[in-house]
Design an enzyme around this catalytic site. Structure first.
Site, PDB file in Angstrom:
ATOM      1  N   ASN A 230      -2.384  34.764  -2.463  1.00 29.02           N
ATOM      2  CA  ASN A 230      -3.086  34.935  -1.189  1.00 29.02           C
ATOM      3  C   ASN A 230      -2.251  35.896  -0.359  1.00 29.02           C
ATOM      4  O   ASN A 230      -1.044  35.716  -0.265  1.00 29.02           O
ATOM      5  CB  ASN A 230      -3.193  33.581  -0.482  1.00 29.02           C
ATOM      6  CG  ASN A 230      -3.710  33.710   0.936  1.00 29.02           C
ATOM      7  OD1 ASN A 230      -4.464  34.631   1.241  1.00 29.02           O
ATOM      8  ND2 ASN A 230      -3.295  32.787   1.797  1.00 29.02           N
ATOM      9  N   GLY A 231      -2.875  36.907   0.233  1.00 32.63           N
ATOM     10  CA  GLY A 231      -2.136  37.845   1.064  1.00 32.63           C
ATOM     11  C   GLY A 231      -2.254  39.256   0.523  1.00 32.63           C
ATOM     12  O   GLY A 231      -3.192  39.565  -0.221  1.00 32.63           O
TER      13      GLY A 231
ATOM     14  N   CYS B   6      -7.193  33.328   1.149  1.00 33.35           N
ATOM     15  CA  CYS B   6      -7.744  32.721  -0.057  1.00 33.35           C
ATOM     16  C   CYS B   6      -7.265  31.279  -0.125  1.00 33.35           C
ATOM     17  O   CYS B   6      -6.353  30.891   0.590  1.00 33.35           O
ATOM     18  CB  CYS B   6      -7.265  33.455  -1.303  1.00 33.35           C
ATOM     19  SG  CYS B   6      -7.555  35.226  -1.227  1.00 33.35           S
TER      20      CYS B   6
ATOM     21  N   TRP C  27     -10.962  35.419  -1.166  1.00 33.99           N
ATOM     22  CA  TRP C  27     -11.564  36.244  -0.120  1.00 33.99           C
ATOM     23  C   TRP C  27     -10.996  37.628  -0.378  1.00 33.99           C
ATOM     24  O   TRP C  27      -9.828  37.889  -0.120  1.00 33.99           O
ATOM     25  CB  TRP C  27     -11.173  35.720   1.265  1.00 33.99           C
ATOM     26  CG  TRP C  27     -11.796  36.511   2.380  1.00 33.99           C
ATOM     27  CD1 TRP C  27     -11.191  37.449   3.155  1.00 33.99           C
ATOM     28  CD2 TRP C  27     -13.143  36.428   2.836  1.00 33.99           C
ATOM     29  NE1 TRP C  27     -12.078  37.942   4.069  1.00 33.99           N
ATOM     30  CE2 TRP C  27     -13.272  37.349   3.907  1.00 33.99           C
ATOM     31  CE3 TRP C  27     -14.257  35.676   2.448  1.00 33.99           C
ATOM     32  CZ2 TRP C  27     -14.482  37.512   4.580  1.00 33.99           C
ATOM     33  CZ3 TRP C  27     -15.442  35.852   3.135  1.00 33.99           C
ATOM     34  CH2 TRP C  27     -15.546  36.756   4.184  1.00 33.99           C
TER      35      TRP C  27
ATOM     36  N   HIS D 164     -23.983  48.940  42.708  1.00 30.64           N
ATOM     37  CA  HIS D 164     -25.280  49.581  42.451  1.00 30.64           C
ATOM     38  C   HIS D 164     -26.363  48.554  42.115  1.00 30.64           C
ATOM     39  O   HIS D 164     -27.412  48.918  41.609  1.00 30.64           O
ATOM     40  CB  HIS D 164     -25.144  50.607  41.329  1.00 30.64           C
ATOM     41  CG  HIS D 164     -24.175  51.694  41.656  1.00 30.64           C
ATOM     42  ND1 HIS D 164     -24.436  52.671  42.589  1.00 30.64           N
ATOM     43  CD2 HIS D 164     -22.915  51.924  41.226  1.00 30.64           C
ATOM     44  CE1 HIS D 164     -23.390  53.472  42.699  1.00 30.64           C
ATOM     45  NE2 HIS D 164     -22.438  53.032  41.871  1.00 30.64           N
TER      46      HIS D 164
ATOM     47  N   LYS E  21     -19.644  35.722  24.469  1.00 35.34           N
ATOM     48  CA  LYS E  21     -19.103  34.442  23.958  1.00 35.34           C
ATOM     49  C   LYS E  21     -19.697  33.283  24.757  1.00 35.34           C
ATOM     50  O   LYS E  21     -20.076  32.255  24.199  1.00 35.34           O
ATOM     51  CB  LYS E  21     -17.568  34.386  24.052  1.00 35.34           C
ATOM     52  CG  LYS E  21     -16.809  35.241  23.094  1.00 35.34           C
ATOM     53  CD  LYS E  21     -16.821  34.763  21.661  1.00 35.34           C
ATOM     54  CE  LYS E  21     -17.938  35.357  20.873  1.00 35.34           C
ATOM     55  NZ  LYS E  21     -17.816  36.643  20.306  1.00 35.34           N
TER      56      LYS E  21
ATOM     57  N   GLU F  59     -23.365  32.715  23.880  1.00 31.97           N
ATOM     58  CA  GLU F  59     -23.535  32.140  22.542  1.00 31.97           C
ATOM     59  C   GLU F  59     -23.134  30.676  22.486  1.00 31.97           C
ATOM     60  O   GLU F  59     -23.807  29.873  21.851  1.00 31.97           O
ATOM     61  CB  GLU F  59     -22.635  32.885  21.542  1.00 31.97           C
ATOM     62  CG  GLU F  59     -23.070  34.272  21.211  1.00 31.97           C
ATOM     63  CD  GLU F  59     -22.207  34.869  20.102  1.00 31.97           C
ATOM     64  OE1 GLU F  59     -21.013  35.108  20.358  1.00 31.97           O
ATOM     65  OE2 GLU F  59     -22.709  35.076  18.995  1.00 31.97           O
TER      66      GLU F  59
ATOM     67  N   LYS G 169     -24.744  33.549  11.077  1.00 30.70           N
ATOM     68  CA  LYS G 169     -23.499  34.313  10.912  1.00 30.70           C
ATOM     69  C   LYS G 169     -23.794  35.708  10.384  1.00 30.70           C
ATOM     70  O   LYS G 169     -23.158  36.675  10.772  1.00 30.70           O
ATOM     71  CB  LYS G 169     -22.565  33.553   9.957  1.00 30.70           C
ATOM     72  CG  LYS G 169     -21.191  34.159   9.838  1.00 30.70           C
ATOM     73  CD  LYS G 169     -20.397  34.011  11.124  1.00 30.70           C
ATOM     74  CE  LYS G 169     -19.113  34.801  11.136  1.00 30.70           C
ATOM     75  NZ  LYS G 169     -18.615  35.024  12.491  1.00 30.70           N
TER      76      LYS G 169
ATOM     77  N   GLU H 161     -17.686  41.244  25.979  1.00 32.78           N
ATOM     78  CA  GLU H 161     -17.398  40.274  24.916  1.00 32.78           C
ATOM     79  C   GLU H 161     -17.253  38.868  25.507  1.00 32.78           C
ATOM     80  O   GLU H 161     -17.752  37.904  24.929  1.00 32.78           O
ATOM     81  CB  GLU H 161     -16.129  40.720  24.161  1.00 32.78           C
ATOM     82  CG  GLU H 161     -15.682  39.810  23.035  1.00 32.78           C
ATOM     83  CD  GLU H 161     -16.684  39.650  21.891  1.00 32.78           C
ATOM     84  OE1 GLU H 161     -17.694  40.362  21.841  1.00 32.78           O
ATOM     85  OE2 GLU H 161     -16.460  38.759  21.051  1.00 32.78           O
TER      86      GLU H 161
ATOM     87  N   ARG I  38     -12.069  28.846   2.705  1.00 28.68           N
ATOM     88  CA  ARG I  38     -11.043  29.895   2.817  1.00 28.68           C
ATOM     89  C   ARG I  38     -11.458  31.177   2.096  1.00 28.68           C
ATOM     90  O   ARG I  38     -10.785  32.207   2.229  1.00 28.68           O
ATOM     91  CB  ARG I  38      -9.719  29.407   2.216  1.00 28.68           C
ATOM     92  CG  ARG I  38      -9.088  28.270   2.963  1.00 28.68           C
ATOM     93  CD  ARG I  38      -7.776  27.899   2.331  1.00 28.68           C
ATOM     94  NE  ARG I  38      -6.778  28.937   2.534  1.00 28.68           N
ATOM     95  CZ  ARG I  38      -5.848  28.919   3.483  1.00 28.68           C
ATOM     96  NH1 ARG I  38      -5.784  27.919   4.309  1.00 28.68           N
ATOM     97  NH2 ARG I  38      -4.984  29.904   3.607  1.00 28.68           N
TER      98      ARG I  38
HETATM   99  O1  M6R Z   1     -21.392  40.783  10.692  1.00 28.39           O
HETATM  100  P1  M6R Z   1     -21.502  41.728  11.831  1.00 28.39           P
HETATM  101  O2  M6R Z   1     -20.164  42.076  12.431  1.00 28.39           O
HETATM  102  O3  M6R Z   1     -22.266  42.976  11.489  1.00 28.39           O
HETATM  103  O4  M6R Z   1     -22.307  40.959  12.935  1.00 28.39           O
HETATM  104  C1  M6R Z   1     -22.658  41.598  14.136  1.00 28.39           C
HETATM  105  C2  M6R Z   1     -23.156  40.606  15.128  1.00 28.39           C
HETATM  106  O5  M6R Z   1     -24.266  39.919  14.631  1.00 28.39           O
HETATM  107  C3  M6R Z   1     -22.070  39.590  15.513  1.00 28.39           C
HETATM  108  O6  M6R Z   1     -20.946  40.225  16.044  1.00 28.39           O
HETATM  109  C4  M6R Z   1     -22.613  38.596  16.550  1.00 28.39           C
HETATM  110  O7  M6R Z   1     -22.877  39.258  17.751  1.00 28.39           O
HETATM  111  C5  M6R Z   1     -21.637  37.453  16.737  1.00 28.39           C
HETATM  112  N1  M6R Z   1     -22.374  36.237  16.797  1.00 28.39           N
HETATM  113  C6  M6R Z   1     -20.819  37.601  17.967  1.00 28.39           C
HETATM  114  O8  M6R Z   1     -20.057  36.490  18.272  1.00 28.39           O
END
Ligand code: M6R
Length: 618
Positions: A101-102, A2, A75, A509, A490, A493, A613, A486, A27
């Site tokens: 906060n915490g 927060c 938050w 394979h 990354k 993206e 997001k 993952e 925050r």
């Molecule tokens: O908010 P969510 O965790 O449900 O979002 C899921 C995905 O959209 C999210 O993880 C997305 O793949 C990210 N951009 C990964 O870096």
């Protein structure tokens, strides 16, 4: 996480606090509030939702006038983002205002005790108990009338991680604040003093700041500040001069929010674990699934998207290993279209940072129509997915601004492991001492994450040597496979380059046809101290790709010498158990993706093209 501000000086505190909250809204933005000491009483205004809601309210009721005030942008952790749960919180007699906060881990027994004594609580937060306690200490007994001693008494009763600010109606010239494990900075002005959870709170007014140490208390007045330990003995902060502009301050001095969030991962995991181990047992919060129901589940379905899905893959490994029940995992967007077999003995684990992802939400709704129980793992208090689930376990990563998930992912993995341990405990598939041993290993992870972060330069050197790559492969076995996925996500993206994650054994394979001279391939190597066959098989896989010209970037634990001859570049991570390794091995891949993104000319890693997001459409 927060945003907190405190002010004592000659300006109107209300306006100043609002401006500070605006600069700290990154925050947290679930609710906002201020309290001002108007001379002999406290006036509080607070509202759920964005800061604009608070401003609207202040426009209606008028800004409270006074030269000392506190403010908070929230938050949510304990309690939904409602007006009641917004900070500040007042004591029963309205003499004390608190922002925090915490997490106060022992708030439940403190609250129960005060409720038994007749105190009525106005919110569901862990924070409010501190306001009532302080009023109690100030009103009666040997600390009566003594703000400082009363505050110290309260602080010594709190467990957990907190930055907390106290204001008392009878002391319009003072604010008392303290920190344990979460930050608090003093801003030193001319005839005015500021407090902030970071320097963004007061950067406009002063560049002179003092960082407080662990378990420090500070008493500020307009002209002075005094730093103490929790036992009241004198202490000192670390003075420094702020050389950031506002934008840099919001990003904690990093170039991007994402980089800042990568460095927040020790806290994200630590805070997620906080409070879930009590009296030798794993505890789930906001859990409306009984111990009997936990015991009765005979299968688990995990539904999630993107990085959350990758964290879910790790839940599968952990739960099957610890609980010995089958775990199926499904990309949430596919779940309801293939008619999965669910019933009341099925636990559906819905994982989502935002809690608003439409695909995951629809999967939750479908699971509920089939009679399954849904447990959400979510980072956003009060969002739709936890609201529609039977139970929720919140990750405490704080707001994640970078679109590419980093700290939320690690926090999800930690939370999934908590769920796995809670199931093992309920079903008796692990002895209590085995659960304790796993918990202890998990508990050491935040410190080990710090070690991985400290080795950031190794990754930069590698990415500098790699330059602008066009494509990359990521390989792993066992729990290294979701890490590979993952890492590839990354890179896609952030750098917009083609990247694929494969189980290393699957290479032969088909994907091995992609290997050509100088193709960079990341290999996540499991511990040689774990399943020997897994380690030796992946060493063979590295040899196979090296023989075909690939350049290998090997992530291996300290002391694993067998991989050295086959690594063009070697990234070391601290030793831990096999199942915990993803919490460390993922981090170099976050750095790598960020570095390569910059190398290929994509500077704004916080907002990758075409992505959002929160994905609220199916
Ligand atoms: O908010 P969510 O965790 O449900 O979002 C899921 C995905 O959209 C999210 O993880 C997305 O793949 C990210 N951009 C990964 O870096």
């Amino acid at each position: 996480m927060c945003g907190i501000v405190g002010y004592v000086g000659s300006r109107q505190a209300a306006g100043l606090a609002i401006e500070a909250l605006r600069r700290m809204e990154y925050r947290g933005y679930d609710s906002a509030g201020i309290a001002v000491n108007t001379g002999d009483s406290l006036t509080m205004v607070k509202r759920a939702g964005k800061l604009a809601n608070l401003e609207e309210r202040i426009a209606q009721v008028g800004a409270p006038e006074g030269k000392a005030g506190i403010g908070h942008t929230r938050w949510a952790t304990h309690g939904r983002p409602t007006d009641e749960n917004a900070h500040p919180h007042l004591s029963f007699d309205e003499s004390v205002a608190v922002v925090h906060n915490g997490i106060i881990e022992n708030f439940a027994p403190l609250r129960q005790q005060m409720e038994r004594e007749g105190v009525e609580f106005a919110s569901d937060t862990d924070t409010e108990v501190a306001a009532h306690l302080l009023a109690r200490y100030y009103n009666e007994g040997e600390t009566a009338g003594d703000f400082r001693e009363s505050a110290l008494r309260v602080l010594n009763r709190l467990e957990g991680a907190f930055t907390i600010l106290f204001m008392h109606a009878n002391h319009p010239d003072q604010i008392i604040a303290a920190r344990r494990s979460t930050p608090l900075i003093i801003g030193v002005g001319e005839g005015e003093m500021f407090l902030g959870s970071d320097v963004a709170a007061f950067i406009e007014f002063t560049k002179d700041a003092v960082e407080l140490g662990q378990d420090n208390v500070v008493v500020i007045t307009a002209d002075d500040y005094e730093v103490l330990n929790f036992d009241g003995t004198p202490s000192q902060g670390r003075p420094f001069t702020i050389d950031w502009d506002l934008e840099a301050a919001e990003k904690g001095g990093f170039d991007s929010f994402m980089m800042k969030e990568i460095y927040e991962q020790p806290a994200a995991v630590r805070d997620t674990l906080a409070g879930h181990w009590s009296e030798g047992r794993v505890v789930l919060d906001e859990n409306n699934i009984s111990e009997e129901e936990l015991k009765s589940f005979n299968q688990v379905f995990v539904v999630a998207c993107g990085s959350a899905y990758h964290s879910g893959l790790l839940a599968k490994y952990a739960i099957e290993h610890w609980v010995r029940i089958p775990v199926q995992i499904e990309v949430a967007s596919e779940f309801r279209y293939r008619d999965p077999v669910l019933d009341e003995r099925t636990l559906v684990l819905a994982i989502s940072q935002s809690g608003e992802t439409a695909d995951t939400l629809e999967a939750v709704r479908h699971a509920k129509t089939q009679g399954a129980k849904v447990l959400a793992v979510c980072n956003t208090n009060g969002s739709q997915i936890p609201r529609e689930s039977d139970a929720v376990l919140y990750t405490h990563a704080g707001p994640e601004i970078g679109v590419a998930s980093t700290k939320a992912f690690l926090a999800q993995v930690a939370a999934n492991y908590i769920v796995g341990l809670a199931l093992a405990q309920a079903k008796g598939t692990k002895y209590p001492d085995e659960i304790k041993e796993i918990w202890d290993t998990l508990d050491l992870i935040p410190g080990k994450i710090e070690q991985v972060l400290a080795a950031r330069d190794t990754v930069t050197e590698i990415s500098d040597e790699l330059g602008a790559v066009a494509t990359m492969l990521f390989l792993g076995r066992g729990v290294g496979f979701p890490v590979a996925l993952e890492g590839a996500l990354k890179l896609k993206e952030l750098a917009y380059i083609h990247a694929e994650g494969f189980p290393a054994g699957e290479l032969k394979h088909g994907p091995i046809a992609l290997i050509e001279d100088d193709l960079p391939v990341v290999v996540v190597v499991p511990s040689p101290r774990g399943l020997k066959v897994l380690h030796s098989k992946i060493v063979s896989n590295i040899q196979e790709i090296r023989a075909r010209g690939a350049k290998t970037i090997v992530i291996a634990e300290e002391g694993d010498e067998a991989v050295e001859p086959y690594a063009n570049w070697l990234i070391r991570i601290p030793q831990t158990s096999t199942i915990m390794q993803p919490l460390l091995a993922t981090i170099p891949l976050q750095f790598l993706a960020a570095d390569i993104a910059v190398n290929v000319g994509n500077e704004d890693i916080d907002k990758p093209r075409n992505l959002a997001k929160s994905v609220t459409v199916e």
